[in-house]
Design a protein around this motif. Structure first.
Motif, mmCIF file in Angstrom:
data_model
loop_
_atom_site.group_PDB
_atom_site.id
_atom_site.type_symbol
_atom_site.label_atom_id
_atom_site.label_comp_id
_atom_site.label_asym_id
_atom_site.label_seq_id
_atom_site.Cartn_x
_atom_site.Cartn_y
_atom_site.Cartn_z
ATOM 1 N N UNK A 174 0.890 -1.215 0.084
ATOM 2 C CA UNK A 174 -0.023 -0.013 -0.032
ATOM 3 C C UNK A 174 0.987 1.194 0.069
ATOM 4 N N UNK A 175 0.577 2.238 -0.932
ATOM 5 C CA UNK A 175 1.376 3.468 -0.977
ATOM 6 C C UNK A 175 0.927 4.459 0.176
ATOM 7 N N UNK A 176 1.482 5.566 0.331
ATOM 8 C CA UNK A 176 1.321 6.446 1.173
ATOM 9 C C UNK A 176 -0.133 7.268 0.718
ATOM 10 N N UNK A 177 -0.332 6.989 -0.495
ATOM 11 C CA UNK A 177 -1.686 7.583 -1.090
ATOM 12 C C UNK A 177 -2.810 6.629 -0.903
ATOM 13 N N UNK A 178 -2.523 5.506 -0.588
ATOM 14 C CA UNK A 178 -3.593 4.239 -0.288
ATOM 15 C C UNK A 178 -3.580 3.461 -1.586
ATOM 16 N N UNK A 179 -3.017 3.602 -2.679
ATOM 17 C CA UNK A 179 -3.054 2.721 -3.372
ATOM 18 C C UNK A 179 -2.499 1.200 -3.221
ATOM 19 N N UNK A 180 -3.264 0.080 -3.419
ATOM 20 C CA UNK A 180 -2.860 -1.073 -3.053
ATOM 21 C C UNK A 180 -2.587 -2.040 -4.297
ATOM 22 N N UNK A 181 -1.876 -3.166 -4.231
ATOM 23 C CA UNK A 181 -1.679 -4.002 -5.092
ATOM 24 C C UNK A 181 -1.364 -5.421 -4.434
ATOM 25 N N UNK A 182 -1.950 -6.471 -5.062
ATOM 26 C CA UNK A 182 -1.737 -8.022 -4.664
ATOM 27 C C UNK A 182 -1.337 -8.758 -5.817
ATOM 28 N N UNK A 183 -0.608 -9.905 -5.246
ATOM 29 C CA UNK A 183 -0.599 -10.986 -6.428
ATOM 30 C C UNK A 183 -1.890 -11.678 -6.737
ATOM 31 N N UNK A 184 -1.942 -12.319 -7.702
ATOM 32 C CA UNK A 184 -3.207 -13.142 -8.279
ATOM 33 C C UNK A 184 -3.582 -14.052 -6.996
ATOM 34 N N UNK A 185 -2.444 -14.693 -6.281
ATOM 35 C CA UNK A 185 -2.776 -15.673 -5.335
ATOM 36 C C UNK A 185 -3.561 -15.454 -3.953
ATOM 37 N N UNK A 186 -3.704 -14.258 -3.994
ATOM 38 C CA UNK A 186 -4.330 -13.548 -2.720
ATOM 39 C C UNK A 186 -5.547 -12.490 -3.014
ATOM 40 N N UNK A 187 -5.396 -12.079 -4.394
ATOM 41 C CA UNK A 187 -6.435 -10.939 -4.905
ATOM 42 C C UNK A 187 -7.819 -11.556 -4.230
ATOM 43 N N UNK A 188 -8.426 -10.514 -3.941
ATOM 44 C CA UNK A 188 -10.091 -10.902 -3.636
ATOM 45 C C UNK A 188 -10.238 -11.437 -2.112
#
Length: 116
Positions: free
Chosen positions: A51-65
């Motif tokens: 998670x960035x300081x601006x709140x943008x998030x990113x996940x790998x496919x294995x945990x997405x959702x």
């Protein structure tokens, strides 16, 4: 000196949920990105969420959702909500905090075990 204190790991049945927390304290001027990694026995450490300081998030496919990362900037704390856990999610989970000066810090790790 910067300290990262993790909590929230444990044993849960498949399909269950856990929430991890990581609080940063000490000589940390300003935090940029915050992230969670995990390492299973015999495997390389892998990124789980960022998670960035601006709140943008990113996940790998294995945990997405299934996993959700969030942060409380006032408390210098990052969280990882893990739902619909699977046995393959079993690992030691580490938080990582990136300072704006290019420094980064790791937590001590917390064990998450998902039984089938």
């Amino acid at each position: 000196q910067v300290q990262l204190v993790e909590s929230g790991g444990g044993l849960v049945q498949a399909g269950g949920s856990l929430r991890l927390s990581c609080a940063a304290s000490g000589s940390l001027f300003s935090i940029n990105n915050m992230a969670w990694y995990r390492q299973a026995p015999g495997k390389q450490r892998e990124l789980v969420a960022v998670i960035t300081d601006g709140g943008t998030t990113k996940y790998p496919d294995s945990v997405q959702g299934r996993f959700t990362i969030s942060r409380d900037n006032a408390k210098n704390t990052v969280y990882l909500q893990m739902n619909s856990l699977k046995p393959e999610d079993t690992a030691v989970y580490y938080c990582r905090v990136f300072g704006r000066g290019g420094d980064d810090y790791w937590g001590q790790g917390t064990q998450v075990t998902v039984s089938s």
